[in-house]
Design a protein around this motif. Structure first.
Motif, PDB file in Angstrom:
ATOM      1  N   GLU A 198      51.114  49.962  36.305  1.00 30.20           N
ATOM      2  CA  GLU A 198      50.917  51.146  35.436  1.00 30.20           C
ATOM      3  C   GLU A 198      52.262  51.635  34.893  1.00 30.20           C
ATOM      4  OE1 GLU A 198      48.974  54.462  37.398  1.00 30.20           O
ATOM      5  OE2 GLU A 198      47.458  53.080  38.198  1.00 30.20           O
ATOM      6  N   LYS A 248      53.522  49.311  32.252  1.00 32.65           N
ATOM      7  CA  LYS A 248      52.790  49.444  30.991  1.00 32.65           C
ATOM      8  C   LYS A 248      53.251  50.702  30.236  1.00 32.65           C
ATOM      9  CE  LYS A 248      48.074  49.331  29.119  1.00 32.65           C
ATOM     10  NZ  LYS A 248      48.332  50.355  28.123  1.00 32.65           N
ATOM     11  N   ARG A 279      56.170  55.250  40.848  1.00 32.12           N
ATOM     12  CA  ARG A 279      56.427  55.764  39.484  1.00 32.12           C
ATOM     13  C   ARG A 279      57.884  56.172  39.258  1.00 32.12           C
ATOM     14  NH1 ARG A 279      51.201  57.550  40.642  1.00 32.12           N
ATOM     15  NH2 ARG A 279      49.717  56.622  39.182  1.00 32.12           N
TER      16      ARG A 279
END
Ligand code: SF4
Ligand code: SF4
Length: 289
Positions: free
Chosen positions: A23, A26, A52
């Motif tokens: 994620e 991306k 993250r």
């Protein structure tokens, strides 16, 4: 021929395969953002991106310097992208970061070394995510009068500038830079605004002696540097400086003890420490203390 040396067991890292890693990847692609995690081929990318934590690299992916340890391409960079501050701020908001680290290539080609662009990025993040603490990892702004003042005025929470290695190794490892320029930059931040935390770090394993590392620590303390990071240098490709030695985890721990005695507010020293590694939890701990 200069083959990549075999790494000791304590350096091995897992291949990234966590869903959040993908994620994060991306989001960076879709936002057209460059990360130092990828550009520097950082060994912690699996772990960091799964949480993250991506460190965005602003002002392009081409650097005007050619440090012997660094995987970033050297050349004449492109013009600044005026929309980049907005995209960085949007990505920080989407990632939901409580602490973000922003770095850049060196922009000796720009009259202000990119100082105004750094300030724009800081301001855009503040607007989009007011509670996120902001750490910047900057170039040395050599021969860019007034640049430091511009960046300090934007009031990052942490001002990080890596000294990278001991002064004796500058001509071979950091040929475009000057040890005392970097030290003076860190000192300058504190003189301009003592409320900003300052941070710096070294890569070990380039042939430095223990006493030289201790001397750098003392130089940092004289310049009032608050946080210290020490990590193992890894050779990104066979064209880069070779690893002189792999510093053991015990030796890192011993450096950390010495550094704490010397009075740093925060010390991170381990083979896989990078200046942005665990930067968010370290900073949160400090604030809670
Ligand atoms: Fe990126 Fe820093 Fe983590 Fe490496 S340590 S992956 S550069 S955030
Ligand atoms: Fe790499 Fe920074 Fe040196 Fe440029 S100035 S080559 S980005 S370490």
């Amino acid at each position: 021929d200069n083959p990549i040396q075999r790494k000791p067991a304590w350096i091995r890292v897992k291949a990234p395969n966590h869903p959040v890693y993908h994620e994060t990847r991306k989001l960076m692609r879709d936002s057209n953002l460059v990360t130092v995690c990828e550009e520097a081929a950082c060994p912690n990318i699996g772990e960091c991106w799964s949480q993250r934590h991506a460190t965005m690299m602003i002002m392009g992916e081409i650097c005007t310097r050619a440090c012997a340890f660094c995987n970033v391409t050297t050349g004449l960079p492109k013009a600044l992208d005026a929309d980049e501050p907005r995209r960085v701020a949007e990505a920080v908001a989407k990632l939901g970061l409580r602490h973000v680290v922003i770095t850049s290539v060196d922009r000796d080609d720009l009259p202000d070394g990119g100082a105004r662009h750094f300030a724009r990025v800081i301001n855009a993040i503040r607007d989009a995510s007011p509670t996120t603490t902001i750490e910047i990892l900057t170039p040395d702004f050599m021969r860019k009068d007034g640049a430091l003042e511009i960046v300090v005025e934007a009031r990052p929470d942490v001002f990080n500038h890596n000294i990278e290695t001991v002064p004796r190794l500058y001509p071979t490892i950091r040929p475009g830079a000057r040890y005392y320029q970097s030290l003076r930059l860190l000192d300058g931040v504190k003189r301009l605004d003592p409320t900003i935390f300052t941070k710096s770090g070294l890569m070990l394993g380039l042939g430095e002696e223990r006493l030289e590392v201790w001397q750098v620590m003392d130089d940092f303390r004289i310049a009032d540097v608050d946080f210290l990071t020490l990590g193992q240098y890894l050779q990104p490709t066979p064209k880069h400086a070779a690893v002189a030695d792999f510093v053991t985890p015990e030796a890192f721990e011993s450096y950390a003890k010495t550094a704490r005695v010397k009075g740093f507010l925060q010390v991170s020293a381990s083979p896989l420490t990078r200046s942005s590694y665990h930067a968010d939890s370290d900073f949160a701990q400090l604030r809670a203390a």
